[in-house]
Design a protein around this motif. Structure first.
Motif, short mmCIF file in Angstrom:
data_model
loop_
_atom_site.label_atom_id
_atom_site.label_comp_id
_atom_site.label_asym_id
_atom_site.label_seq_id
_atom_site.Cartn_x
_atom_site.Cartn_y
_atom_site.Cartn_z
N ILE A 109 11.09 3.05 135.43
CA ILE A 109 12.13 2.03 135.27
C ILE A 109 11.44 0.69 135.22
O ILE A 109 10.48 0.45 135.97
N VAL A 114 12.11 -3.72 134.00
CA VAL A 114 12.94 -4.80 133.45
C VAL A 114 11.98 -5.95 133.13
O VAL A 114 11.06 -6.23 133.92
N HIS A 133 15.50 -9.34 138.92
CA HIS A 133 16.25 -9.86 140.08
C HIS A 133 17.62 -10.41 139.68
O HIS A 133 18.11 -11.35 140.28
N SER A 134 18.20 -9.82 138.63
CA SER A 134 19.56 -10.25 138.27
C SER A 134 20.47 -9.04 138.13
O SER A 134 21.51 -9.11 137.48
N GLY A 135 20.06 -7.92 138.71
CA GLY A 135 20.94 -6.76 138.78
C GLY A 135 20.78 -5.74 137.66
O GLY A 135 21.43 -4.69 137.67
N GLY A 184 18.07 -3.89 136.76
CA GLY A 184 17.42 -2.66 137.26
C GLY A 184 18.43 -1.79 137.99
O GLY A 184 18.47 -0.57 137.81
N GLY A 185 19.25 -2.43 138.81
CA GLY A 185 20.26 -1.68 139.57
C GLY A 185 21.23 -0.96 138.65
O GLY A 185 21.60 0.20 138.89
N ASN A 205 3.56 -1.45 145.71
CA ASN A 205 4.60 -2.05 144.86
C ASN A 205 5.85 -2.30 145.72
O ASN A 205 6.86 -1.61 145.62
N LYS A 214 8.02 -4.70 145.78
CA LYS A 214 9.24 -5.12 145.09
C LYS A 214 10.04 -3.89 144.67
O LYS A 214 11.24 -3.81 144.94
C1 LIG Z 1 11.70 -2.65 140.14
C2 LIG Z 1 12.52 -3.32 139.05
C3 LIG Z 1 12.86 -2.30 137.96
C4 LIG Z 1 13.81 -3.86 139.66
O1 LIG Z 1 14.61 -4.38 138.61
P1 LIG Z 1 15.51 -5.70 138.85
O2 LIG Z 1 16.38 -5.86 137.65
O3 LIG Z 1 14.64 -6.84 139.21
O4 LIG Z 1 16.34 -5.26 140.14
P2 LIG Z 1 17.79 -5.72 140.59
O5 LIG Z 1 17.97 -7.17 140.26
O6 LIG Z 1 18.82 -4.78 140.15
O7 LIG Z 1 17.65 -5.49 142.16
C5 LIG Z 1 17.22 -6.49 142.98
C6 LIG Z 1 16.45 -5.87 144.15
O8 LIG Z 1 15.16 -5.45 143.72
C7 LIG Z 1 14.17 -6.03 144.56
N1 LIG Z 1 13.57 -7.14 143.80
C8 LIG Z 1 13.72 -7.37 142.47
N2 LIG Z 1 12.99 -8.44 142.11
C9 LIG Z 1 12.38 -8.88 143.21
C10 LIG Z 1 11.48 -9.95 143.47
N3 LIG Z 1 11.05 -10.78 142.50
N4 LIG Z 1 11.04 -10.10 144.73
C11 LIG Z 1 11.44 -9.29 145.70
N5 LIG Z 1 12.29 -8.25 145.52
C12 LIG Z 1 12.75 -8.06 144.28
C13 LIG Z 1 14.91 -6.51 145.78
O9 LIG Z 1 15.12 -5.41 146.63
C14 LIG Z 1 16.22 -6.93 145.19
O10 LIG Z 1 17.27 -6.92 146.12
P3 LIG Z 1 17.88 -8.33 146.64
O11 LIG Z 1 18.52 -8.95 145.46
O12 LIG Z 1 18.88 -7.91 147.68
O13 LIG Z 1 16.72 -9.12 147.15
C15 LIG Z 1 11.74 -4.53 138.44
O14 LIG Z 1 11.33 -5.37 139.49
C16 LIG Z 1 10.55 -4.15 137.57
O15 LIG Z 1 10.68 -3.91 136.37
N6 LIG Z 1 9.35 -4.11 138.17
C17 LIG Z 1 8.11 -3.83 137.41
C18 LIG Z 1 8.03 -2.36 137.00
C19 LIG Z 1 8.03 -1.48 138.22
O16 LIG Z 1 7.36 -1.76 139.21
N7 LIG Z 1 8.79 -0.37 138.11
C20 LIG Z 1 8.87 0.63 139.17
C21 LIG Z 1 7.64 1.44 139.20
S1 LIG Z 1 7.93 3.11 139.63
#
Ligand SMILES: CC(C)(COP(=O)(O)OP(=O)(O)OC[C@H]1O[C@@H](n2cnc3c(N)ncnc32)[C@H](O)[C@@H]1OP(=O)(O)O)[C@@H](O)C(=O)NCCC(=O)NCCS
Length: 154
Positions: free
Chosen positions: A69, A71, A77-79, A81-82, A108, A110
């Motif tokens: 997964i 983003v 961090h705008s929902g 991924g969720g 990892n 985050k």
């Molecule tokens: C993991 C990932 C998919 C999350 O997607 P996202 O769209 O940012 O996630 P969401 O906005 O839906 O969820 C937010 C939650 O994710 C975590 N998060 C996302 N961005 C973060 C940041 N910059 N710092 C800290 N926590 C973060 C927190 O738990 C956050 O919850 P909160 O809002 O209560 O703090 C994204 O950070 C990503 O693409 N990371 C790089 C690729 C990766 O590591 N993939 C997983 C490997 S298996």
């Protein structure tokens, strides 16, 4: 709904996201094979024609798994991924999968916070799992049959 099934035409954009995040998953050919496999559920998040996130699941009954997964940096961090995660977990429910596994690099944090926020629980560490020697943190969702006994035996 900006989430839809991934198709071949999306693969270059998915590879660009991987490149931007310096995140290694599959190459083009592996994605081509993946999206045709009957057990794969792969989705993208599209906004005004731009692919800004994707998720790939394997729906394999008791061994279903979230493979990947991601983003784009600018949209994290705008929902999004969720939403991608929930789309996959809903599909797992439809397929009567009992739980979902994943592994993630131990450092990892985050992603680990993200998974924990979405109901995944750490159940183990696999030592030196990755080629560079990093450990994998192993997560799973609660068994659906434990939450809803009528699903026992699915
Ligand atoms: C993991 C990932 C998919 C999350 O997607 P996202 O769209 O940012 O996630 P969401 O906005 O839906 O969820 C937010 C939650 O994710 C975590 N998060 C996302 N961005 C973060 C940041 N910059 N710092 C800290 N926590 C973060 C927190 O738990 C956050 O919850 P909160 O809002 O209560 O703090 C994204 O950070 C990503 O693409 N990371 C790089 C690729 C990766 O590591 N993939 C997983 C490997 S298996």
């Amino acid at each position: 709904m900006p989430i839809r099934l991934m198709n071949s035409a999306d693969i270059p954009a998915v590879l660009r996201i991987q490149g931007e995040l310096a995140f290694q998953d599959w190459n083009e050919r592996q994605y081509e094979i993946e999206i045709k496999a009957p057990y794969t559920y792969a989705v993208v998040y599209e906004n005004d024609g731009d692919i800004i996130g994707y998720a790939v699941f394997h729906l394999l009954g008791a061994d279903s798994e979230l493979l990947s997964i991601a983003v784009r940096n600018s949209a994290q961090h705008s929902g999004i991924g969720g939403k991608l995660l929930q789309a996959g977990l809903s599909q797992l429910d439809l397929e009567k999968t009992d739980c979902c596994f994943l592994e993630v690099r131990e450092t990892n944090l985050k992603a680990r916070r993200f998974y924990e926020k979405h109901g995944f629980t750490l159940f183990g560490i696999r030592k030196k799992y990755y080629a560079d020697g990093e450990n994998a943190a192993l997560y799973r969702t609660e068994k659906r049959s434990d939450i809803d006994p009528s699903r026992k035996g699915v």
